[in-house]
Design a protein around this motif. Structure first.
Motif, PDB file in Angstrom:
ATOM      1  N   TYR A  16       0.847  -1.186   0.000  1.00  0.00           N
ATOM      2  CA  TYR A  16       0.000   0.000   0.000  1.00  0.00           C
ATOM      3  C   TYR A  16       0.887   1.241   0.000  1.00  0.00           C
ATOM      4  O   TYR A  16       1.964   1.232   0.597  1.00  0.00           O
ATOM      5  CB  TYR A  16      -0.914   0.003   1.224  1.00  0.00           C
ATOM      6  CG  TYR A  16      -2.008  -1.022   1.126  1.00  0.00           C
ATOM      7  CD1 TYR A  16      -3.140  -0.775   0.364  1.00  0.00           C
ATOM      8  CD2 TYR A  16      -1.911  -2.231   1.783  1.00  0.00           C
ATOM      9  CE1 TYR A  16      -4.139  -1.714   0.258  1.00  0.00           C
ATOM     10  CE2 TYR A  16      -2.909  -3.186   1.681  1.00  0.00           C
ATOM     11  CZ  TYR A  16      -4.026  -2.920   0.914  1.00  0.00           C
ATOM     12  OH  TYR A  16      -5.012  -3.850   0.806  1.00  0.00           O
ATOM     13  N   PRO A  17       0.436   2.308  -0.656  1.00  0.00           N
ATOM     14  CA  PRO A  17       1.274   3.527  -0.731  1.00  0.00           C
ATOM     15  C   PRO A  17       1.205   4.347   0.548  1.00  0.00           C
ATOM     16  O   PRO A  17       0.619   5.425   0.573  1.00  0.00           O
ATOM     17  CB  PRO A  17       0.673   4.271  -1.930  1.00  0.00           C
ATOM     18  CG  PRO A  17      -0.740   3.811  -1.993  1.00  0.00           C
ATOM     19  CD  PRO A  17      -0.774   2.422  -1.477  1.00  0.00           C
ATOM     20  N   GLN A  51       5.820   6.475   4.738  1.00  0.00           N
ATOM     21  CA  GLN A  51       7.025   5.737   4.359  1.00  0.00           C
ATOM     22  C   GLN A  51       7.812   6.437   3.259  1.00  0.00           C
ATOM     23  O   GLN A  51       8.874   5.975   2.878  1.00  0.00           O
ATOM     24  CB  GLN A  51       6.658   4.318   3.916  1.00  0.00           C
ATOM     25  CG  GLN A  51       6.288   3.442   5.093  1.00  0.00           C
ATOM     26  CD  GLN A  51       5.882   2.053   4.678  1.00  0.00           C
ATOM     27  OE1 GLN A  51       5.608   1.806   3.511  1.00  0.00           O
ATOM     28  NE2 GLN A  51       5.830   1.142   5.632  1.00  0.00           N
ATOM     29  N   GLU A  52       7.272   7.539   2.749  1.00  0.00           N
ATOM     30  CA  GLU A  52       8.017   8.269   1.731  1.00  0.00           C
ATOM     31  C   GLU A  52       9.182   9.022   2.379  1.00  0.00           C
ATOM     32  O   GLU A  52       9.165   9.298   3.573  1.00  0.00           O
ATOM     33  CB  GLU A  52       7.079   9.251   1.010  1.00  0.00           C
ATOM     34  CG  GLU A  52       6.061   8.546   0.136  1.00  0.00           C
ATOM     35  CD  GLU A  52       5.024   9.493  -0.404  1.00  0.00           C
ATOM     36  OE1 GLU A  52       5.343  10.687  -0.579  1.00  0.00           O
ATOM     37  OE2 GLU A  52       3.889   9.058  -0.631  1.00  0.00           O
ATOM     38  N   THR A 110       6.488  12.866   7.054  1.00  0.00           N
ATOM     39  CA  THR A 110       6.472  12.471   8.461  1.00  0.00           C
ATOM     40  C   THR A 110       5.227  11.626   8.709  1.00  0.00           C
ATOM     41  O   THR A 110       4.419  11.412   7.810  1.00  0.00           O
ATOM     42  CB  THR A 110       6.399  13.707   9.360  1.00  0.00           C
ATOM     43  OG1 THR A 110       5.185  14.382   9.075  1.00  0.00           O
ATOM     44  CG2 THR A 110       7.567  14.625   9.111  1.00  0.00           C
ATOM     45  N   PHE A 111       5.077  11.172   9.955  1.00  0.00           N
ATOM     46  CA  PHE A 111       3.814  10.559  10.329  1.00  0.00           C
ATOM     47  C   PHE A 111       2.712  11.597  10.245  1.00  0.00           C
ATOM     48  O   PHE A 111       2.950  12.784  10.518  1.00  0.00           O
ATOM     49  CB  PHE A 111       3.873  10.059  11.777  1.00  0.00           C
ATOM     50  CG  PHE A 111       4.652   8.794  11.950  1.00  0.00           C
ATOM     51  CD1 PHE A 111       4.263   7.637  11.315  1.00  0.00           C
ATOM     52  CD2 PHE A 111       5.764   8.757  12.774  1.00  0.00           C
ATOM     53  CE1 PHE A 111       4.968   6.462  11.478  1.00  0.00           C
ATOM     54  CE2 PHE A 111       6.481   7.587  12.944  1.00  0.00           C
ATOM     55  CZ  PHE A 111       6.082   6.439  12.290  1.00  0.00           C
ATOM     56  N   ASP A 112       1.524  11.172   9.868  1.00  0.00           N
ATOM     57  CA  ASP A 112       0.354  12.038   9.953  1.00  0.00           C
ATOM     58  C   ASP A 112      -0.118  11.979  11.395  1.00  0.00           C
ATOM     59  O   ASP A 112      -0.701  10.978  11.828  1.00  0.00           O
ATOM     60  CB  ASP A 112      -0.723  11.534   8.986  1.00  0.00           C
ATOM     61  CG  ASP A 112      -1.991  12.357   9.079  1.00  0.00           C
ATOM     62  OD1 ASP A 112      -1.989  13.331   9.866  1.00  0.00           O
ATOM     63  OD2 ASP A 112      -2.972  12.034   8.395  1.00  0.00           O
ATOM     64  N   LEU A 136       0.839   2.034  15.267  1.00  0.00           N
ATOM     65  CA  LEU A 136       1.762   0.967  15.684  1.00  0.00           C
ATOM     66  C   LEU A 136       3.135   1.159  15.064  1.00  0.00           C
ATOM     67  O   LEU A 136       4.156   0.826  15.684  1.00  0.00           O
ATOM     68  CB  LEU A 136       1.197  -0.405  15.304  1.00  0.00           C
ATOM     69  CG  LEU A 136      -0.019  -0.836  16.106  1.00  0.00           C
ATOM     70  CD1 LEU A 136      -0.535  -2.161  15.607  1.00  0.00           C
ATOM     71  CD2 LEU A 136       0.319  -0.939  17.577  1.00  0.00           C
ATOM     72  N   ASN A 137       3.160   1.710  13.852  1.00  0.00           N
ATOM     73  CA  ASN A 137       4.458   2.016  13.252  1.00  0.00           C
ATOM     74  C   ASN A 137       5.159   3.102  14.063  1.00  0.00           C
ATOM     75  O   ASN A 137       6.369   3.038  14.307  1.00  0.00           O
ATOM     76  CB  ASN A 137       4.260   2.469  11.806  1.00  0.00           C
ATOM     77  CG  ASN A 137       5.548   2.412  11.019  1.00  0.00           C
ATOM     78  OD1 ASN A 137       6.625   2.286  11.588  1.00  0.00           O
ATOM     79  ND2 ASN A 137       5.448   2.508   9.726  1.00  0.00           N
TER      80      ASN A 137
END
Lengths: 322, 145
Positions: free
Chosen positions: A84-85, A89-90, A94-96, A265-266
């Motif tokens: 999944y995109p 992870q780009e 950052t994390f949303d 969790l990431n």
């Protein structure tokens, strides 16, 4: 046949020059053909037999070594998750943190009844998911052991920011006992601990089919999930549409909740990711500037050597002898 | 077990018309039954203790109650993943996988019972699910927040 075609090619060169050689070669080729005609039956049998032996040995070899042997069936391997995109992870993303907040809500309301998150303290929630006051209020909802008092008794106190999130069970045995023998794993590092990471967990949470495919064997007390290796998972489907009511009024569909909780969790597994990416950018920028500078300095320092010109000035040739 | 048995074993393994079994199938089934029996005895052991039973039942009841409430409250939420994957399963892209899966389901449901070979459609299901989720992934992420 090969010999004959070879002869023909040499004949093209030789024919113009020497007719005698040409003639003698033709005689030689016709004589070999007449030898084959002498015993056609024996030769045919030999050809058929050797062909049969060759084909048979190839077939036997492929029977023994041709088909690949798989140690596991696809069902035992589990269905590999789709990529999944994920935005976080780009490289430059950052994390949303809005998603993290929603994901933490899903964890607290759904997952936390069975899964612990033992490596995450309340203090790490501050600034990333909650404000200080919210985190303090959340910590105070739970009780923790104090240091022993004067009489050696251990009392209870409300939680502080430095405390860790409480586990639903006292120990692994209690967790197994309450879950029919299956141990719900700790989720602190689960994204790093599973092949496929975020994709795997998202697929696992949303991948429960309405009913297992025809003929599939599902063990007692297990549920069918194609993404779980062996396809029999003790955890039943937990995420249903509208299970959680988000405070930012995002429609809480199953996949939305799964996406949010996986992102959370990431974050729990690598809370340093945002800093790490920023640090990586700084490192790349600074080192590239320094590298360019060092290249320039080297060229500057070596310029006198690199730009010198060595000229051989030969003595003038003179015919006079000394 | 003489030397002749060893030779016949080797010949059996090498001849093309025999099938090589990694494990004896009959023995495997027996093992399964034994395991089931073992789990049953465990369950019985648990039933004897009343605390565990209540602990197991409570969350199940709560979940059921929650589900009912949610169904009453918000029926309009449709999971986009399921919607897209259903569309993808019907699409031309996944037509071969769907065809194989449907055929397998028909075969297994009709032939179950008398035939000795127990077939399942797990592999066909995997191919179909893989195709559908692959096709739905970008659409899903454009919809989710």
């Amino acid at each position: 046949m090969l010999a004959r075609s070879c002869l023909r090619s040499t004949r093209a060169f030789a024919g113009a020059r020497n007719g005698a050689i040409n003639f003698s070669k033709r005689a030689a080729s016709s004589s070999s053909g007449s030898a084959a005609e002498q015993s056609p039956l024996g030769l045919n049998i030999a050809a058929v037999a050797s062909t049969a032996v060759a084909a048979g040995s190839i077939a036997w070899y492929y029977h023994l070594y041709g088909p690949t042997a798989h140690a596991m069936t696809p069902a035992e391997e589990g269905l590999h998750p789709t990529k999944y995109p994920w935005v976080h992870q780009e490289w430059f993303k950052t994390f949303d943190h809005q998603a993290l907040r929603r994901g933490f809500q899903v964890y607290r309301e759904v997952c936390a009844s069975c899964h612990s998150l033992s490596r995450v303290p309340y203090r790490s929630l501050v600034g990333t998911i909650m404000t200080v006051d919210e985190a303090k209020a959340l910590a105070e909802e739970n009780e923790y052991d104090t240091e022993p008092n004067e009489q050696g008794e251990i009392e209870k106190r409300p939680g502080k920011l430095s405390d860790y999130l409480p586990a639903p069970y006292k120990n692994d045995e209690a967790a197994r006992f309450a879950n029919n023998g299956a141990l719900p794993p700790d989720l602190s590092l689960i994204v790093k601990a599973r092949h496929g990471g975020c994709d795997y967990i998202f697929s696992l949470l949303t991948g429960y089919p309405d009913e297992p495919p025809a003929g599939a064997q599902v063990g007692a007390g297990l549920n069918f999930n194609p993404y779980f290796p062996g396809t029999g998972i003790a955890m039943a489907r937990v995420l249903y549409d509208g299970l959680v009511e988000y405070e930012d009024e995002t429609p809480a569909s199953t996949s939305q909740m799964a996406k949010d909780v996986v992102e959370f969790l990431n974050w729990a597994a690598e809370p340093e990711m945002d800093d790490r990416k920023r640090m990586g950018m700084k490192v790349l920028v600074v080192t590239s500037v320094l590298f360019a500078l060092s290249v320039w300095v080297k060229r500057y320092k070596w310029s006198w050597l690199k730009t010198r010109k060595l000229v051989y000035d030969p003595p003038q040739a003179s015919n006079t002898r000394h | 077990m003489g030397i002749w048995d060893a030779i016949t074993d080797l010949i059996e393994a090498a001849t093309p018309w025999t099938t090589a079994e990694a494990e004896a199938p009959a023995a495997q089934e027996e093992q399964k039954e034994e395991q089931e029996a073992a789990t049953e005895t465990k369950d019985e052991a648990k039933d004897e203790q009343p605390e565990s039973e209540s602990a197991e039942e409570q969350p199940a009841e709560e979940e059921a109650a929650e589900e009912e409430e949610d169904e009453e409250d918000e029926e309009e939420i449709v999971d986009p993943k399921e919607k897209f994957e259903e569309e993808c399963k019907e699409s031309k892209q996944c037509a071969p996988a769907k065809h194989h899966f449907d055929e397998c389901v028909d075969r297994v449901t009709n032939a179950s019972g008398d035939s000795e070979v127990k077939e399942d459609c797990v592999e066909e299901f995997f191919h179909l699910a893989h195709c559908a989720s692959q096709c739905a992934a970008p659409k899903l992420w454009s919809v989710l927040k």
